[in-house]
Design an enzyme around this catalytic site. Structure first.
Site, PDB file in Angstrom:
ATOM      1  N   SER A 158       0.855  -1.309   0.101  1.00 34.00           N
ATOM      2  CA  SER A 158       0.106   0.048   0.128  1.00 34.00           C
ATOM      3  C   SER A 158       0.839   1.177   0.037  1.00 34.00           C
ATOM      4  O   SER A 158       2.035   1.173   0.427  1.00 34.00           O
ATOM      5  CB  SER A 158      -0.920  -0.104   1.426  1.00 34.00           C
ATOM      6  OG  SER A 158      -1.527   1.142   1.276  1.00 34.00           O
ATOM      7  N   TYR A 188      -1.247  -0.587  10.712  1.00 34.59           N
ATOM      8  CA  TYR A 188      -1.545  -1.061   9.172  1.00 34.59           C
ATOM      9  C   TYR A 188      -0.177  -0.536   8.381  1.00 34.59           C
ATOM     10  O   TYR A 188       0.318  -1.374   7.470  1.00 34.59           O
ATOM     11  CB  TYR A 188      -2.805  -0.584   8.636  1.00 34.59           C
ATOM     12  CG  TYR A 188      -3.127  -0.587   7.176  1.00 34.59           C
ATOM     13  CD1 TYR A 188      -3.542  -2.042   6.898  1.00 34.59           C
ATOM     14  CD2 TYR A 188      -3.014   0.046   6.283  1.00 34.59           C
ATOM     15  CE1 TYR A 188      -3.961  -2.378   5.663  1.00 34.59           C
ATOM     16  CE2 TYR A 188      -3.166  -0.168   4.883  1.00 34.59           C
ATOM     17  CZ  TYR A 188      -3.606  -1.615   4.495  1.00 34.59           C
ATOM     18  OH  TYR A 188      -3.975  -1.777   3.352  1.00 34.59           O
TER      19      TYR A 188
END
Ligand SMILES: NC(=O)c1ccc[n+]([C@@H]2O[C@H](COP(=O)([O-])OP(=O)(O)OC[C@H]3O[C@@H](n4cnc5c(N)ncnc54)[C@H](OP(=O)(O)O)[C@@H]3O)[C@@H](O)[C@H]2O)c1
Length: 255
Positions: free
Chosen positions: A138, A148
């Site tokens: 990501s 995350y």
């Protein structure tokens, strides 16, 4: 005949990979937890593209189930040419929370499973002197926005390291680093997306096409779209303290 294995191939980015690869004639192995959705997806792809689709219902948070997928990847009789380690999810949990299980669950699915499946695929592909592993990371891996981000930083760094280890073997390794994509991801994680401007949303089919072109061209980091390439180039130039300040601001605007 090429066979691709996609984790999380029933929704969002994984489903876009499944459709794009089936459209070019690849046979597929789809992995996810929900067996009904797996068989719906398999039926759609078989009818539309006349490819063969194998489904494996597995929870990648469970180590023994990851071992089962790793064994499938190692099969010499039914070789896998392309692996997309895509299964994952967003989550919001304080790093200082007393209960660290949300972080541990995310680490199991987005780190341990990626490590074990890439290792199994990498060994089999190195022996054959060909193959491609795409790990879905990501753009969050380039900022400091909580658990995350930290996990996706690992995925990006790990994938670049794997590319080094397999350099010259004929195996292609890609870290796909998308920005925001409209999938089930945000709703599942109860993430507020109201503040995200339209121009920052990516189309899943387009980003998959870009990623497959990057993989074919031997790129190790695939950042889909010119706007995110420019944004990540800026991030790369910022002093770390500025990057942390921007990350703090972005994190607080999500609540
Ligand atoms: N959407 C974004 O903005 C965005 C941006 C950058 C990166 N990403 C990354 O892209 C990847 C795909 O996300 P998405 O946006 O396509 O999300 P999504 O639409 O929610 O799809 C997630 C997929 O992963 C599967 N999955 C989730 N947990 C699993 C588990 N424990 N075991 C096996 N399969 C599991 C789901 O199927 P089941 O629920 O049936 O298991 C589903 O097929 C993730 O790694 C995510 O971090 C997303």
């Amino acid at each position: 005949m090429t066979t691709a294995l996609i984790t999380g191939g029933t929704s969002g980015i994984g489903a876009a990979f499944a459709r794009a690869l089936a459209a070019r004639g690849d046979d597929l192995v789809l992995v996810a937890r929900n067996a009904d959705r797996l068989s719906e997806m398999a039926t759609e792809l078989k009818e539309r593209y006349a490819v063969s689709v194998e489904t494996i219902a597995a929870d990648l948070a469970v180590r023994d189930e990851v071992v089962r997928i790793a064994e499938r990847l190692a099969s010499p009789e039914q070789p896998i040419d392309l692996v997309v380690n895509n299964a994952g999810f967003g989550f919001r949990a304080k790093l200082t929370a007393a209960d660290t299980t949300p972080h541990e669950h995310a680490i199991d699915v987005m780190i341990r499973a990626v490590l074990m499946l890439s290792a199994a695929a990498g060994r089999a592909m190195r022996q054959r002197g060909a193959g491609t592993i795409i790990n879905v990371s990501s753009t969050a891996s380039f900022v400091t926005m909580g658990g995350y981000s930290a996990i996706k930083s690992w995925v990006t760094c790990y994938t670049e390291s794997l590319a080094n280890e397999l350099h010259g073997t004929g195996v292609k390794i890609v870290a796909l680093c998308p920005g925001w994509v409209r999938t089930e991801f945000h709703e599942r994680a109860n993430i507020n997306v109201g503040w995200i401007p339209d121009f920052l949303w990516l189309d899943a089919d387009q980003l998959v096409a870009d990623c497959l072109a990057d993989a074919a061209g031997g790129k190790v980091i695939s950042i889909p779209s010119k706007r995110y390439k420019a944004l990540m180039m800026i991030c790369d130039q910022l002093p770390r303290r500025t990057l942390r300040a921007v990350s703090r601001k972005l994190t607080s605007s999500r609540h």
